[in-house]
Design an enzyme around this catalytic site. Structure first.
Site: not given
Length: 554
Positions: A164, A176, A245, A259, A263, A434, A440, A446
């Site tokens: 993928k 995974k 992080h 952001h 979705s 992702s 980022k 950002s």
């Protein structure tokens, strides 16, 4: 004494699973997969029956991925051999050797650890993490919490993640993970204990880190669990790492999330469909007109992916006529409004009883056999089998779920001139965004922050320059010449926000990858076999990576 206590608590937990069945497709997965492994006599009650005598229908998830890989590799091998120089025998050995390196899963970690539950009982927790390929690092893939998680499943999903990522040019290897629990049977405190302990186990054994292995949300997990993982890593093995992080994606915005991530998969499904449904060539092959206008679709699974897919297709002009869920399905040939259904779902925790649609009478799976243009499986694997494929009337299938179609069903559908847009491409929106989040976190800034005001000022200066040029040419006898931006330009005058940049990057990624798949399908004369085309695209990229990097210590 401890082992007896553990055994007793595990038995109690299994009993609780039988008495208090969780909501959602996780329960159904357990029941269906159990039915599939039972005797043939029980297959009549299985809503998605398979043919155990057909190895292409009864193959495990991992075997399915390997068989798809084998088909792509067999088509690709002659060309790869031809591209090399030297004796023919040596060239063939080298190509086959590299292709043999790509196929297997590099490593799988299994871990078992105890937790103390809120009632004081102890329970043993099982978990796995698979890393399929290191051709690119870090490896990337979600962590799921489900009662049927096993080594075979995480290996299959890890290998699918490798292909993928390569398909959409995201520079990660595939991974995974999963923990064998039903998260609905655990309190938030217990889930936090499980998540943090699993994080420590992953980090200690080299399965977690910004440059090693980067998990993400999956079934049964979300931003909350990702935040726990990031915090645990930062406070322990990653406390010297300023990029700590970046060890996980899908985090809340306050914890370094991005952001547009929530979705992303559904938006990616929309962009993938958009590329093919507007292709006159492919729509001519399946016998429908290009474009979303007046197209009908049915979705299996009203989770995050199903909801956002429904929302974007509705905005594009398509009409949702049915939603399949584990505890009931709804149907309305005139269309279902996604906003109204979402509001009802948030209030009632179920789509059952939605007043602007009819309850679908008959077995849940029968809704997938209704007449529609697009069917979107967005729930579990292996729901389209050789049996169910024969009854599907949709002309396009968009695999928003991982592995929803068996090999036998894939052939049945292609023989019926059904266009299958494969999972390894169309549900890659999540890993694409992702990747943006990971970048980022590494950049510690950002998107758009450094250029936002500059772009805004530049757009105003542009309008002012146009105004001055016109006034210089025509004069200002009648007053100044007003320059009014169009609505679309005015919306962009303020500069691109992080969400704008993420959406633009996702659209570009999905469009570019679709063109690659289309070109390969035509080059190899594959017709509607987009899955093989996508695998060829991925395998060729991974092959070139291994070929050019060479082998270490051989």
């Amino acid at each position: 004494m401890f082992s007896k206590l553990v055994t007793k608590s595990v038995a109690a937990a299994h009993g609780a699973t039988r008495e208090l069945l969780p909501s959602g497709y996780q329960t159904e997965r357990v029941l269906r997969l159990s039915a599939r492994s039972s005797s043939a006599a029980a297959s009549d009650s299985n809503p998605y029956p398979i043919d155990p005598s057909d190895p292409q229908d009864g193959a495990s998830f991992f075997e399915m991925v390997e068989l798809y890989y084998d088909r792509a590799a067999s088509l690709l091998t002659p060309r790869l051999v031809k591209d090399l120089s030297g004796p023919a025998e040596e060239r063939e050995k080298r190509v086959k050797g590299v292709l043999a390196m790509i196929k297997p899963c590099n490593r799988v970690m299994a871990v078992t650890f105890p937790i103390r539950r809120d009632n004081g009982e102890f329970e043993m927790i099982e978990g796995w993490r698979a890393q399929h390929s290191d051709h690119k690092v870090p490896t990337k893939g979600g962590i799921r919490y489900a009662i049927d998680v096993c080594a075979d499943e995480v290996k299959a999903l890890a290998s699918l993640m490798t292909y993928k990522c390569a398909c959409v040019d995201v520079p990660f290897g595939g991974a995974k993970g999963g923990i064998k629990i039903n998260p609905k049977l655990y309190s938030e405190n217990e889930l936090e204990k499980i998540t943090r302990r699993f994080t420590i186990e992953l980090a200690k054994k080299g399965y977690l880190g910004p440059g090693i292995d980067v998990p993400a949300p999956d079934m049964g997990t979300g931003p909350r669990e990702m935040s726990w993982i990031a915090d645990t890593y930062k406070q322990t093995l990653g406390h010297y790492d300023m990029n700590a992080h970046a060890c996980v994606t899908g985090k809340p915005i306050s914890q370094g999330g991005i952001h547009g991530r929530v979705s992303a998969t559904g938006r990616g499904v929309f962009h993938g469909l958009d590329m093919f449904i507007n292709s006159a060539y492919y729509m001519g092959m399946v016998g429908i007109h290009p474009g979303f206008g007046n197209k009908t679709f049915i979705i299996q699974g009203f989770g995050n992916v199903g909801l956002h897919t429904m929302r974007y297709l509705h905005r594009a002009g398509a009409r949702c006529i049915g939603i399949m869920e584990w505890n009931g399905s709804i149907f309305n040939p005139n269309g279902i409004d996604p906003r109204e259904l979402e509001d009802y779902f948030l209030e009632n925790k179920s789509i059952v009883g939605f007043p602007k649609a009819q309850p679908y009478t008959g077995p849940e799976e029968s809704l997938m056999y209704e007449q529609c243009d697009i069917f979107i499986p967005a729930a579990i694997e292996k729901v389209i089998t050789k049996y169910t494929a024969q009854r599907i009337k949709a002309k396009i299938i968009a695999e928003a779920a991982n592995g929803p179609t068996t090999l036998a069903a894939d052939k049945v559908l292609r023989d019926k001139n059904v266009l299958i847009i494969p999972d390894m491409y169309i549900n890659a929106g999540g890993v694409t965004v992702s990747y943006f989040e990971w970048l980022k976190n590494l950049n510690h800034v950002s998107y758009g922050r450094l250029t936002f005001k500059y772009e805004r000022d530049s757009n105003f200066y542009l309008l002012e320059s146009v105004q001055q040029s016109l006034e210089k040419k025509f004069g200002k006898a009648g007053g100044t010449i007003p320059i009014t931006p169009s609505d679309s330009f005015e919306r962009r005058m303020g500069g691109a926000s992080e969400k704008d940049i993420v959406h633009s990057g996702l659209a570009q990624t999905m469009e570019g990858s679709a063109r690659q798949i289309m070109a390969i399908a035509m080059d190899y004369d594959l017709g509607l076999d987009l899955r093989t085309a996508a695998y060829i695209s991925s395998v060729s990229k991974i092959y070139n990576c291994y070929k050019e990097a060479g082998l270490t210590f051989t």
